[in-house]
Design a protein around this motif. Sequence first.
Motif, PDB file in Angstrom:
ATOM      1  N   LEU A 179      37.111 -25.642  11.306  1.00 36.78           N
ATOM      2  CA  LEU A 179      37.442 -24.659  10.064  1.00 36.78           C
ATOM      3  C   LEU A 179      38.877 -24.795   9.578  1.00 36.78           C
ATOM      4  CD1 LEU A 179      34.932 -21.589  10.294  1.00 36.78           C
ATOM      5  CD2 LEU A 179      34.355 -23.595   9.129  1.00 36.78           C
ATOM      6  N   THR A 180      39.224 -25.000   8.543  1.00 36.77           N
ATOM      7  CA  THR A 180      40.442 -24.750   7.841  1.00 36.77           C
ATOM      8  C   THR A 180      40.266 -23.204   7.340  1.00 36.77           C
ATOM      9  OG1 THR A 180      40.776 -26.864   7.574  1.00 36.77           O
ATOM     10  CG2 THR A 180      42.225 -25.301   6.417  1.00 36.77           C
ATOM     11  N   THR A 212      47.752 -21.811   5.920  1.00 38.25           N
ATOM     12  CA  THR A 212      46.383 -22.461   6.396  1.00 38.25           C
ATOM     13  C   THR A 212      46.533 -22.433   7.878  1.00 38.25           C
ATOM     14  OG1 THR A 212      46.989 -24.795   6.064  1.00 38.25           O
ATOM     15  CG2 THR A 212      46.009 -23.691   4.134  1.00 38.25           C
ATOM     16  N   GLU A 228      31.820 -22.218  -1.410  1.00 33.09           N
ATOM     17  CA  GLU A 228      32.677 -23.243  -2.486  1.00 33.09           C
ATOM     18  C   GLU A 228      33.769 -23.715  -1.397  1.00 33.09           C
ATOM     19  OE1 GLU A 228      33.216 -21.944  -6.323  1.00 33.09           O
ATOM     20  OE2 GLU A 228      31.215 -21.650  -6.774  1.00 33.09           O
ATOM     21  N   ALA A 229      33.500 -24.510  -0.396  1.00 34.92           N
ATOM     22  CA  ALA A 229      34.459 -25.096   0.362  1.00 34.92           C
ATOM     23  C   ALA A 229      34.060 -26.312   0.753  1.00 34.92           C
ATOM     24  CB  ALA A 229      34.925 -24.211   1.670  1.00 34.92           C
ATOM     25  N   PRO A 230      34.993 -27.379   0.676  1.00 36.66           N
ATOM     26  CA  PRO A 230      34.767 -28.519   1.022  1.00 36.66           C
ATOM     27  C   PRO A 230      34.218 -28.823   2.509  1.00 36.66           C
ATOM     28  CG  PRO A 230      36.876 -28.602   0.072  1.00 36.66           C
ATOM     29  CD  PRO A 230      36.375 -27.128   0.119  1.00 36.66           C
ATOM     30  N   GLY A 231      33.058 -29.775   2.500  1.00 35.31           N
ATOM     31  CA  GLY A 231      32.385 -29.743   3.797  1.00 35.31           C
ATOM     32  C   GLY A 231      31.161 -29.018   4.385  1.00 35.31           C
ATOM     33  N   THR A 232      31.223 -27.786   3.447  1.00 38.09           N
ATOM     34  CA  THR A 232      30.200 -27.079   3.701  1.00 38.09           C
ATOM     35  C   THR A 232      28.782 -27.473   3.470  1.00 38.09           C
ATOM     36  OG1 THR A 232      30.676 -25.616   1.855  1.00 38.09           O
ATOM     37  CG2 THR A 232      31.556 -24.928   3.904  1.00 38.09           C
ATOM     38  N   GLU A 239      38.796 -22.292   3.900  1.00 40.54           N
ATOM     39  CA  GLU A 239      39.335 -23.451   2.960  1.00 40.54           C
ATOM     40  C   GLU A 239      38.654 -24.925   2.813  1.00 40.54           C
ATOM     41  OE1 GLU A 239      42.468 -24.606   0.039  1.00 40.54           O
ATOM     42  OE2 GLU A 239      41.775 -22.862   0.663  1.00 40.54           O
ATOM     43  N   ALA A 240      38.111 -25.100   4.155  1.00 40.47           N
ATOM     44  CA  ALA A 240      37.316 -26.093   4.345  1.00 40.47           C
ATOM     45  C   ALA A 240      36.471 -26.171   5.789  1.00 40.47           C
ATOM     46  CB  ALA A 240      38.068 -27.551   4.313  1.00 40.47           C
ATOM     47  N   HIS A 262      34.789 -28.817   8.679  1.00 37.35           N
ATOM     48  CA  HIS A 262      34.911 -30.394   9.051  1.00 37.35           C
ATOM     49  C   HIS A 262      33.927 -30.609  10.229  1.00 37.35           C
ATOM     50  CE1 HIS A 262      38.954 -29.960   7.113  1.00 37.35           C
ATOM     51  NE2 HIS A 262      39.095 -28.944   7.768  1.00 37.35           N
TER      52      HIS A 262
END
Length: 558
Positions: free
Chosen positions: A448-449, A458, A349-353, A437-438, A440
């Motif tokens: 990756l973040t 971060t 559950e991370a934005p972009g995945t 975290e996210a 990209h």
Amino acid sequence: MAQAAESARTVILTVDDDPGVSRAVARDLRRRYGESYRIVRAESGESALDALRELKLRGDLVAVILADYRMPQMNGIEFLEQALDVYPGARRVLLTAYADTDAAIDAINVVDLDHYLLKPWDPPEEKLYPVLDDLLEAWRNSDYRPVPATKVVGHRWSARSSDVREFLARNQVPYRWYSADSPEGLRLLSAAGEDGQRLPLIITADGSVLVEPEAPELAAEVGLATTPTADFYDLVVIGGGPAGLGAAVYGASEGLRTVLVERSATGGQAGQSSRIENYLGFPDGVSGAQLTDRARRQATKFGAEILTAREVTGLEANGSARVVHFADGSAVAAHAVILATGVSYRQLEAPGTPDLTGCGVYYGSALTEAASCQGHDVYIVGGANSAGQAAMYLARGAKSVTLLVRGPSLTASMSYYLIQQINEAENIAVRTGTVVEAAHGSDHLEQLTLRDTETGATELVDAQWMFVFIGAAPLTDWLDGAVLRDERGFILAGPDLTADGKPPAGWELDRSPYHLETNIPGVFVAGDARAESAKRVASAVGEGAMAVMLVHRYLEQS
């Protein structure tokens, strides 16, 4: 005629330093297989290796190699180990005396021995030919036999192309991959009358063209069984992981008309493992694909049907029958059912995945992508055994592998032997207390973040490859309203159903549910889908066998 010509070019090689024994083996082989195969014999390991190299240069095939254990200069195990480099797909048999059976058992792990035969093998009709028949059939069904290969044309960074390649690989269907913008890829697209807008494009061995096929269509076209041969069975096994395969082997071998239904590919999560090193009887480890292939062949040998790419959507009791419903509206019934649906990795559950899944972000090992990781930095999310096994495998060719672990250490979830191997690997780093975290990227993963769970700091890192192994979500939503489950979706069975001393609601029998039996009599659960299961390959196989024993007990009392 084509098959006969191919067989005529295929060799069965035997090597024994005793000329009399060598001639006897060759004589028995020619009597049975001489019309279809070339029988080549040698009287030393070195001469046999020379023969293999010559056959390789001529482009001939070798299906089976039989080697005597006690040979001077080079014993049978040493010879087979070198022969493996020349013809890795040949089936390997060790001829041994009774006193050397321990060495033969060791060879099963050293050279992936397929069988060992005790001398003398008389009568060959009972002790030699049945073994060779099975090995030749297995070889003919393997990807080492040159057949017109299935061709896959697609984009490198395409989730659907990745899914198709993974489906074919896990089902051991030989295929060749062509990038849509490569010269050969463009020629294939043109021949199929396609402009490359719809991909992947699959050309099967018989020349059929499929464009963006769904799994059931693809499975049927490449020769995988998708339709049951009967309407009613003694036992339906749902799920083809270790528990399901174990149940299929024991059910079929004990005379039950058994069908195993798998929605994707047999092996489950274990089948994707690059190396399992703590499974009983394999001190040098075994890949999930090898273990799966052996179990699948064993199940079919005993008569079990295996259906691939069939999604089960419902289960109901209809009198004494247990009816399994499929997504296409069809159904199959049986006296008993074993639920071995296993688990899947939880989604990150991370934005972009979500948008990058299959385009640099993968769940599970995705071994078809491993070759593309050569020389790259790879990130693995997870801290259990599956993540550790993937790290060790990918580290062979990757520039670096970084394990991202949410917890403070690996010790809570990973086996000690794997932790030791990871600590000793120079290009593997472990970052504890770290989460993604996210993700990209435009058409594929680029960065990756990462976030430190303690400080909240971060960091942005370059990354093209991320493999995710987090948690276990049971594949049981389709059982809602039929089979009782716990709050996480794992299936309740046996003592868990009678914890308060009372039978489950609707239970009408004058006995309590058997140990692996659900709230529906005659429906059992085995493996990772069961509440409080051990989540290990060996325990899953054991539960599959135990469930069959309980099926027998249920049938005897029905």
